[in-house]
Design a protein around this motif. Sequence first.
Motif, PDB file in Angstrom:
ATOM      1  N   VAL A  12       0.851  -1.187   0.000  1.00  0.00           N
ATOM      2  CA  VAL A  12       0.000   0.000   0.000  1.00  0.00           C
ATOM      3  C   VAL A  12       0.887   1.237   0.000  1.00  0.00           C
ATOM      4  CG1 VAL A  12      -0.208  -0.035   2.519  1.00  0.00           C
ATOM      5  CG2 VAL A  12      -1.944   1.133   1.152  1.00  0.00           C
ATOM      6  N   GLN A  13       0.435   2.284  -0.642  1.00  0.00           N
ATOM      7  CA  GLN A  13       1.220   3.523  -0.722  1.00  0.00           C
ATOM      8  C   GLN A  13       1.102   4.326   0.574  1.00  0.00           C
ATOM      9  OE1 GLN A  13      -0.543   5.283  -4.254  1.00  0.00           O
ATOM     10  NE2 GLN A  13       1.189   4.617  -5.508  1.00  0.00           N
ATOM     11  N   PRO A  14       2.134   5.076   0.889  1.00  0.00           N
ATOM     12  CA  PRO A  14       2.053   5.950   2.069  1.00  0.00           C
ATOM     13  C   PRO A  14       0.858   6.891   1.970  1.00  0.00           C
ATOM     14  CG  PRO A  14       4.308   5.833   1.265  1.00  0.00           C
ATOM     15  CD  PRO A  14       3.463   5.134   0.238  1.00  0.00           C
ATOM     16  N   GLY A  15       0.206   7.095   3.103  1.00  0.00           N
ATOM     17  CA  GLY A  15      -0.951   7.961   3.165  1.00  0.00           C
ATOM     18  C   GLY A  15      -2.276   7.273   2.923  1.00  0.00           C
ATOM     19  N   ARG A  16      -2.213   6.049   2.388  1.00  0.00           N
ATOM     20  CA  ARG A  16      -3.436   5.313   2.102  1.00  0.00           C
ATOM     21  C   ARG A  16      -3.922   4.558   3.335  1.00  0.00           C
ATOM     22  NH1 ARG A  16      -4.181   5.312  -3.569  1.00  0.00           N
ATOM     23  NH2 ARG A  16      -6.254   4.514  -3.082  1.00  0.00           N
ATOM     24  N   SER A  17      -5.048   3.892   3.186  1.00  0.00           N
ATOM     25  CA  SER A  17      -5.651   3.128   4.287  1.00  0.00           C
ATOM     26  C   SER A  17      -5.680   1.647   3.945  1.00  0.00           C
ATOM     27  CB  SER A  17      -7.080   3.620   4.541  1.00  0.00           C
ATOM     28  OG  SER A  17      -7.086   4.975   4.930  1.00  0.00           O
ATOM     29  N   LEU A  18      -5.823   0.846   5.010  1.00  0.00           N
ATOM     30  CA  LEU A  18      -5.896  -0.602   4.841  1.00  0.00           C
ATOM     31  C   LEU A  18      -6.673  -1.176   6.008  1.00  0.00           C
ATOM     32  CD1 LEU A  18      -4.673  -2.643   2.747  1.00  0.00           C
ATOM     33  CD2 LEU A  18      -2.895  -3.113   4.444  1.00  0.00           C
ATOM     34  N   ARG A  19      -7.481  -2.187   5.734  1.00  0.00           N
ATOM     35  CA  ARG A  19      -8.178  -2.868   6.821  1.00  0.00           C
ATOM     36  C   ARG A  19      -7.773  -4.340   6.842  1.00  0.00           C
ATOM     37  NH1 ARG A  19     -14.645  -3.844   7.875  1.00  0.00           N
ATOM     38  NH2 ARG A  19     -14.307  -5.432   6.252  1.00  0.00           N
ATOM     39  N   LEU A  20      -7.293  -4.763   7.983  1.00  0.00           N
ATOM     40  CA  LEU A  20      -6.942  -6.158   8.196  1.00  0.00           C
ATOM     41  C   LEU A  20      -8.092  -6.860   8.917  1.00  0.00           C
ATOM     42  CD1 LEU A  20      -3.257  -5.781   9.467  1.00  0.00           C
ATOM     43  CD2 LEU A  20      -4.113  -5.863   7.110  1.00  0.00           C
ATOM     44  N   LEU A  88      -1.239   5.654   6.398  1.00  0.00           N
ATOM     45  CA  LEU A  88      -0.136   4.712   6.611  1.00  0.00           C
ATOM     46  C   LEU A  88       1.214   5.358   6.311  1.00  0.00           C
ATOM     47  CD1 LEU A  88      -1.864   1.511   5.309  1.00  0.00           C
ATOM     48  CD2 LEU A  88      -0.741   1.726   7.535  1.00  0.00           C
ATOM     49  N   LYS A  89       2.206   4.975   7.108  1.00  0.00           N
ATOM     50  CA  LYS A  89       3.569   5.465   6.967  1.00  0.00           C
ATOM     51  C   LYS A  89       4.489   4.295   6.646  1.00  0.00           C
ATOM     52  CE  LYS A  89       2.607   8.755  10.700  1.00  0.00           C
ATOM     53  NZ  LYS A  89       3.046   9.282  12.017  1.00  0.00           N
ATOM     54  N   THR A  90       5.644   4.595   6.117  1.00  0.00           N
ATOM     55  CA  THR A  90       6.589   3.518   5.794  1.00  0.00           C
ATOM     56  C   THR A  90       6.953   2.720   7.046  1.00  0.00           C
ATOM     57  OG1 THR A  90       8.431   5.079   6.005  1.00  0.00           O
ATOM     58  CG2 THR A  90       7.546   4.708   3.790  1.00  0.00           C
ATOM     59  N   GLU A  91       6.966   3.390   8.191  1.00  0.00           N
ATOM     60  CA  GLU A  91       7.318   2.697   9.428  1.00  0.00           C
ATOM     61  C   GLU A  91       6.213   1.765   9.934  1.00  0.00           C
ATOM     62  OE1 GLU A  91       7.537   6.000   8.878  1.00  0.00           O
ATOM     63  OE2 GLU A  91       6.951   7.146  10.674  1.00  0.00           O
ATOM     64  N   LEU A 113       1.347  -9.712   6.207  1.00  0.00           N
ATOM     65  CA  LEU A 113       2.401  -8.724   5.945  1.00  0.00           C
ATOM     66  C   LEU A 113       1.824  -7.485   5.280  1.00  0.00           C
ATOM     67  CD1 LEU A 113       5.409  -7.894   5.815  1.00  0.00           C
ATOM     68  CD2 LEU A 113       5.548  -9.170   3.643  1.00  0.00           C
ATOM     69  N   VAL A 114       2.126  -6.344   5.864  1.00  0.00           N
ATOM     70  CA  VAL A 114       1.766  -5.055   5.288  1.00  0.00           C
ATOM     71  C   VAL A 114       3.051  -4.343   4.902  1.00  0.00           C
ATOM     72  CG1 VAL A 114       0.730  -2.806   5.758  1.00  0.00           C
ATOM     73  CG2 VAL A 114      -0.360  -4.894   6.635  1.00  0.00           C
ATOM     74  N   ILE A 115       3.138  -3.948   3.645  1.00  0.00           N
ATOM     75  CA  ILE A 115       4.293  -3.188   3.159  1.00  0.00           C
ATOM     76  C   ILE A 115       3.795  -1.825   2.702  1.00  0.00           C
ATOM     77  CG2 ILE A 115       6.152  -3.060   1.464  1.00  0.00           C
ATOM     78  CD1 ILE A 115       6.072  -6.126   1.328  1.00  0.00           C
ATOM     79  N   VAL A 116       4.320  -0.787   3.334  1.00  0.00           N
ATOM     80  CA  VAL A 116       3.947   0.575   2.976  1.00  0.00           C
ATOM     81  C   VAL A 116       5.099   1.176   2.185  1.00  0.00           C
ATOM     82  CG1 VAL A 116       3.158   2.818   3.783  1.00  0.00           C
ATOM     83  CG2 VAL A 116       2.572   0.740   5.070  1.00  0.00           C
ATOM     84  N   SER A 117       4.859   1.375   0.909  1.00  0.00           N
ATOM     85  CA  SER A 117       5.931   1.855   0.032  1.00  0.00           C
ATOM     86  C   SER A 117       5.319   2.477  -1.212  1.00  0.00           C
ATOM     87  CB  SER A 117       6.848   0.705  -0.362  1.00  0.00           C
ATOM     88  OG  SER A 117       7.810   1.119  -1.306  1.00  0.00           O
ATOM     89  N   SER A 118       6.026   3.475  -1.725  1.00  0.00           N
ATOM     90  CA  SER A 118       5.579   4.106  -2.968  1.00  0.00           C
ATOM     91  C   SER A 118       6.176   3.409  -4.179  1.00  0.00           C
ATOM     92  CB  SER A 118       5.963   5.577  -2.973  1.00  0.00           C
ATOM     93  OG  SER A 118       7.349   5.729  -2.750  1.00  0.00           O
TER      94      SER A 118
END
Lengths: 118, 107
Positions: A12-20, A88-91, A113-118
Amino acid sequence: EVQLVESGGGLVQPGRSLRLSCSAAGFTFGDFPMSWVRQSPGKGLEWVGVIRSKAYGWTTEYATSVRGRVTVSRDDSKSIAYLQMNSLKTEDTAVYYCTRDLGRLDSWGQGTLVIVSS
Amino acid sequence: DIQMTQSPSTLSASVGDRVTITCRASQSISSWLAWYQQKPGKAPKLLIYKASSLDSGVPSRFSGSGSGTEFTLTISSLQPDDFATYYCQHYTTFPVTFGGGTKVEIK
């Protein structure tokens, strides 16, 4: 046997949302608090948040690092717990585990696994 | 937040060795402490809760002790299956926090 199965992770890109989601089986889901714990790659364990049972008003608590960006919820009729993550942030990149919370965390899912990256 | 400090961060030992890991809390947590074992690529597994109670199915070579601010996890005779990372966790109040982990390696 207690079973917890997480889903919903991904890139997912930084700033976006995600629901687990965390699907539970093998116990009376509605009677137990449920916590989320995360683990960044190569790092230790970090508790994220908890939702208590109906008996305690489905109240929630959060780690300082995520408070305001994260919401834990549950659907007792479906035996599912959720972790909504916003901004979401990269961290936030990590494996996210759901756990049955007796104070001690006695049952864990396999993680998602959640990966936050552009 | 209560800080949990584990030592050592890495421990090299041989099969059959007695191994002790220490966990210190930044303030008293009574006996509200759990220990977990984690193997690479796997979820943590609860070993001990309330400082010294063995979780169901956990081998008796594992034991825990302590109260207040200082706690120990002891493996009486290290087995091949025990090479893993171990974490302590307090659960006296929210937020719960974990120690940084102790990796038990083969010597």
